[in-house]
Write a protein that holds these residues in place. Sequence first.
Motif, mmCIF file in Angstrom:
data_model
loop_
_atom_site.group_PDB
_atom_site.id
_atom_site.type_symbol
_atom_site.label_atom_id
_atom_site.label_comp_id
_atom_site.label_asym_id
_atom_site.label_seq_id
_atom_site.Cartn_x
_atom_site.Cartn_y
_atom_site.Cartn_z
ATOM 1 N N ARG A 146 -11.945 6.674 10.476
ATOM 2 C CA ARG A 146 -11.730 5.555 9.560
ATOM 3 C C ARG A 146 -11.407 6.065 8.158
ATOM 4 N N SER A 147 -12.156 7.068 7.705
ATOM 5 C CA SER A 147 -11.915 7.619 6.371
ATOM 6 C C SER A 147 -10.530 8.242 6.278
ATOM 7 N N ARG A 148 -10.112 8.965 7.334
ATOM 8 C CA ARG A 148 -8.803 9.628 7.332
ATOM 9 C C ARG A 148 -7.684 8.595 7.318
ATOM 10 N N LEU A 149 -7.826 7.512 8.080
ATOM 11 C CA LEU A 149 -6.796 6.481 8.094
ATOM 12 C C LEU A 149 -6.669 5.790 6.729
ATOM 13 N N ASN A 150 -7.796 5.528 6.078
ATOM 14 C CA ASN A 150 -7.737 4.906 4.754
ATOM 15 C C ASN A 150 -7.055 5.822 3.750
ATOM 16 N N ARG A 151 -7.298 7.124 3.837
ATOM 17 C CA ARG A 151 -6.620 8.060 2.943
ATOM 18 C C ARG A 151 -5.115 8.022 3.193
ATOM 19 N N ARG A 152 -4.706 7.990 4.449
ATOM 20 C CA ARG A 152 -3.278 7.945 4.762
ATOM 21 C C ARG A 152 -2.636 6.654 4.232
ATOM 22 N N TYR A 153 -3.356 5.549 4.407
ATOM 23 C CA TYR A 153 -2.828 4.286 3.871
ATOM 24 C C TYR A 153 -2.656 4.380 2.355
ATOM 25 N N ALA A 154 -3.666 4.926 1.668
ATOM 26 C CA ALA A 154 -3.594 5.038 0.216
ATOM 27 C C ALA A 154 -2.428 5.922 -0.203
ATOM 28 N N GLU A 155 -2.279 7.056 0.447
ATOM 29 C CA GLU A 155 -1.194 7.977 0.099
ATOM 30 C C GLU A 155 0.168 7.342 0.376
ATOM 31 N N ALA A 156 0.275 6.623 1.488
ATOM 32 C CA ALA A 156 1.546 5.980 1.815
ATOM 33 C C ALA A 156 1.874 4.873 0.817
ATOM 34 N N LEU A 157 0.869 4.116 0.404
ATOM 35 C CA LEU A 157 1.103 3.029 -0.548
ATOM 36 C C LEU A 157 1.478 3.583 -1.917
ATOM 37 N N GLU A 158 0.855 4.695 -2.317
ATOM 38 C CA GLU A 158 1.213 5.323 -3.586
ATOM 39 C C GLU A 158 2.643 5.871 -3.547
ATOM 40 N N ALA A 159 3.026 6.417 -2.392
ATOM 41 C CA ALA A 159 4.364 7.006 -2.272
ATOM 42 C C ALA A 159 5.448 5.939 -2.250
ATOM 43 N N ASP A 160 5.156 4.781 -1.647
ATOM 44 C CA ASP A 160 6.160 3.716 -1.545
ATOM 45 C C ASP A 160 5.496 2.359 -1.770
ATOM 46 N N PRO A 161 5.227 2.022 -3.030
ATOM 47 C CA PRO A 161 4.515 0.759 -3.292
ATOM 48 C C PRO A 161 5.354 -0.485 -3.032
ATOM 49 N N GLY A 162 6.662 -0.337 -2.954
ATOM 50 C CA GLY A 162 7.521 -1.506 -2.822
ATOM 51 C C GLY A 162 7.378 -2.237 -1.506
ATOM 52 N N GLY A 163 6.786 -1.618 -0.509
ATOM 53 C CA GLY A 163 6.662 -2.273 0.790
ATOM 54 C C GLY A 163 5.558 -3.304 0.864
ATOM 55 N N VAL A 164 4.716 -3.417 -0.188
ATOM 56 C CA VAL A 164 3.577 -4.334 -0.191
ATOM 57 C C VAL A 164 3.761 -5.325 -1.331
ATOM 58 N N CYS A 165 3.428 -6.570 -1.101
ATOM 59 C CA CYS A 165 3.580 -7.625 -2.100
ATOM 60 C C CYS A 165 2.840 -7.245 -3.378
ATOM 61 N N VAL A 166 3.465 -7.515 -4.498
ATOM 62 C CA VAL A 166 2.948 -7.029 -5.771
ATOM 63 C C VAL A 166 1.574 -7.591 -6.104
ATOM 64 N N ASP A 167 1.265 -8.818 -5.698
ATOM 65 C CA ASP A 167 0.003 -9.411 -6.109
ATOM 66 C C ASP A 167 -1.198 -8.880 -5.338
#
Length: 1007
Positions: free
Chosen positions: A360-381
């Motif tokens: 679970r911890s590893r998956l959350n880190r991957r999500y965080a890193e992916a969101l930081e690398a490409d924030p445009g894929g997630v709604c801004v709010d």
Amino acid sequence: MLGRVDTRSVSPVFVGRAGELTALTAALARADAGEPQALLISGEAGVGKTRLVEELLDTACSRGAVVAVGGCVEIGADGLPFAPFSTALRSLLRRLPGELIAAADGQEGELARILPELGQSGREALGEDATARLFELTVRLLERLAADRTVVLVLEDLHWSDASTRNLLAYLFRALRRGRLVVIATYRADDIHRRHPLRPLLAELDRLRSVRHLELSRFTRAEVATQLAGILAAEPGAALLDEIFTRSDGNAFFVEELACSYGTGCSPGLTESLRDVLLVRVEALPDPAQRVVRIAAEGGTTVEHPLLLAVSRLAEDDLIEALRLAVGANILLPVDDNSYRFRHSLVREAVSDDLLPGERSRLNRRYAEALEADPGGVCVDVRTTRLAGYWYNAHDAAKALPVVLSAAVEARRRYAYSEQLRLLERAMELWDDAPPEVLATLRPPDDAEVYPACASGTKTSALSYLDLMAEATVAARFGGDRERALAISKKAVRVLDRDTDPLRAAWFWTQRSRLTQELTRGDGWDELATAQELVRGLPPSAVHADILVNIASWGALHRPGPEALAAATRAVEYAELVGAETIELHARLTRGWLTADAGGVEEGLAEMYAVRDRAVEIGEVGVIGRAGTNLPSTLEAMGRSAEAVTAAERAIAHCHQRGLANSEGWVRGNLAQSLTSLGRWAEADRVLDEAAGLAHSRKTRGLIADRRAELALRRGDLAEAQAQMDAARAFYGTHDPQPQHSLSRMAMCVAAREGRLADARAEFEQAVGRGFPPGSQRYALPLLCAAVAVEAGALGLPGSAGGRARILAAVRAEAKRLPMVVPVWQAYGLLLDAELARAEGRTDPELWGRAALAFERAGRPYETAVAQCGWAAALLDAHGNRSAAAGPLARAHALAAALGARPLAEETAQLAARARIGLDAAPRTEDALAADDTDPVRALGLTPREQDVLRLVAAGHTNRRIAEELYISPKTASVHVSNILGKLGVSGRTEAAATAHRLRLFGDPVA
């Protein structure tokens, strides 16, 4: 990205729920007719809430309604601020773009806090008023959209809702008044444990008659059989039906999952728990698809395709194939064109619970890193809040702390103060684990009111833990969690060194004072005095100015006079020195109010008008609301009721335009008081009804009850007056001194009319014990007049003499300390002199005539009628001059009848009957009056025997003694007494005696 996938609904037949569906379609029909509807749907997880709503939405769409659905989002244990409303409004924006933009016209900056697509958020106006304003604007937006079409708004999964969503929903359900709108909210009943944050909201909504609550029960055995027949396309065997019904216990979703395991060749009894049953279909997938499902389970309620691609580290074709299998197995569902969600949250929870802690911890880190690398894929709010959740669940304090603080700032900008508080508390939790180099990069707060950030407060200085506590204190107070705000401020005071950090210590002590008052734990003076002592001798600062304006406001309420006025003036000077215009405007408003009360009426009112106009010019919402409340109130206090009406109507327009619903409710309460003074009682009723739909704070509700009690008392509805007084006292509490005077006055009047003289006197003595400080003439003078009127009305009653001298002496002593510098106060002074003469057995028609004239000139019809009635009675007693008394008596009766003041109208009618003065014709000459030989007692319809009995009742005799005096039986005496009570329209012997004395039906009381 996944294309179209054919999926099979495992339950193609809608089963049962006939009563619930009928109720929902009936609500839809009422909404079509223009009556807004609010419904709650509850049931355990998997019982069929979503399926029932889908059936309704199909019906709504077939009738041309516009449908919008939004769901609360679970991120760990936290919800996203306003998530269901944002999603639903976004859906409405897609379907009704032009209409929604038109409905939001002029308020786009505020509404963008919930729907960012409307543009950049406007200038921040922090505080509870800002939140209420946002809520009111949201309600109006929905009402405008639903003005010409039926709109169905569905908010799902309230058990995951954030505090801001809960507060907005409560506001919507209370404030919804018009439009073809259906609002439906669903939640899992089995998740609502005793301390669940949704419980208080559910209790509140249960008390609203406008909210319909549908509770879904589990299926019966026959309904499960129907459901299985639809799933299996064949009638189930008795053994299979018994097995699935027993294991599912009638839960619709579990029936589907068990039927699915049967369909794949697995025995329904193969697994050991229903959680295992939920995983059967997941475990039947190939390994790559299972892996994608596990990744999706940790991503949140809804996961975007680009995030899944980055976190899974699969080739896009492989990811699409895995998703196709998961969608085909009815585990995942596509959402729009870019995201996926689990078909049911129970499956996501089961998959997430099956993950190992490290996984679970590893998956959350991957999500965080992916969101930081490409924030445009997630709604801004939702981007920052989700990133903060991912890093927090990855247990990386260095990465999590800065993002959590950024998410807190975003929550504050959206007025989601409860979520801001939660994030700030999470930041405090992470603080000790974050490395020093990370802490050094954090910037001080800019949203803790006038709190001075540590390290001299420059933009390049680092954030401190104490700064976080200051932000959290303000967020908790603005979010309504005053208990938590007080606890944080107390902890901060313990941490602070008062000698080396007096300014910040003073700021926290000021917060403690404000919170102590709001929680009715005390009057807050000791805390304010401590803050004042801490800044003594320090250079001028915004903190110092804030302390002074709080002292001035406290003094205006508790100890009005020269000291409070001086504090307000110093606050203005300090605020000007440091450039704190908002504090300056608040201080000037308080100074204007105190100046007017001190006798500088024109000067004080001019300053209040100037503050109001400046606040409107710069858009200072908090000052606009306060000026709109205080200016009409001060005008009314000065007897300028017509001007107060004009000021209140303008304030209502300002408040309405800015969505300040609670402030508007308070202003309407003040408007109702001025309308009451002017004799426009029906208008006052209407205004109070409108105010009740807007009022949300306890004080505003107390004000409305106070105003309603006054009207009920004047109309003679004592039961309603008492009920409203009880409500007002419950809402006000005991630490706010101002409303206690009017409540004491009304309580005295009710007690006196019910024959409870001792209670009336006790109420007066309690009020005198509280004192009448300078500037309290508007409350004190009517109360003193009422106290003396009670004594005058009891004159001659058995047992009433004891204590009268003490009461009258106290009245005279208090009156001497009250300067009467405006006409309406002078009119009350004249009325007080007239009542004192009556209470002492003296008759002075001139005093009553002067009082009547003064009230007439002041534009107070009810008080004019009271004085006219007293004038007529005094003329009759002093000279027996019926011709002179006829005019005042006729005018008093006409005014009382026109107002609907029943007790006063009855008193004038009875007085006219006693004096043989006709009220339905022009005043007659003395000769004509003398020729009328109607007995004043018989004019009331009393027989000679009843007159004898009433004379003895007025003397305080019991039925037995009356029987002895008149040589009749006690039973006959009792019958006569009952007849007398009915003819006089009173409820007891004491009231009958009081009426006989007031109308002077007999001479001196029988010994």
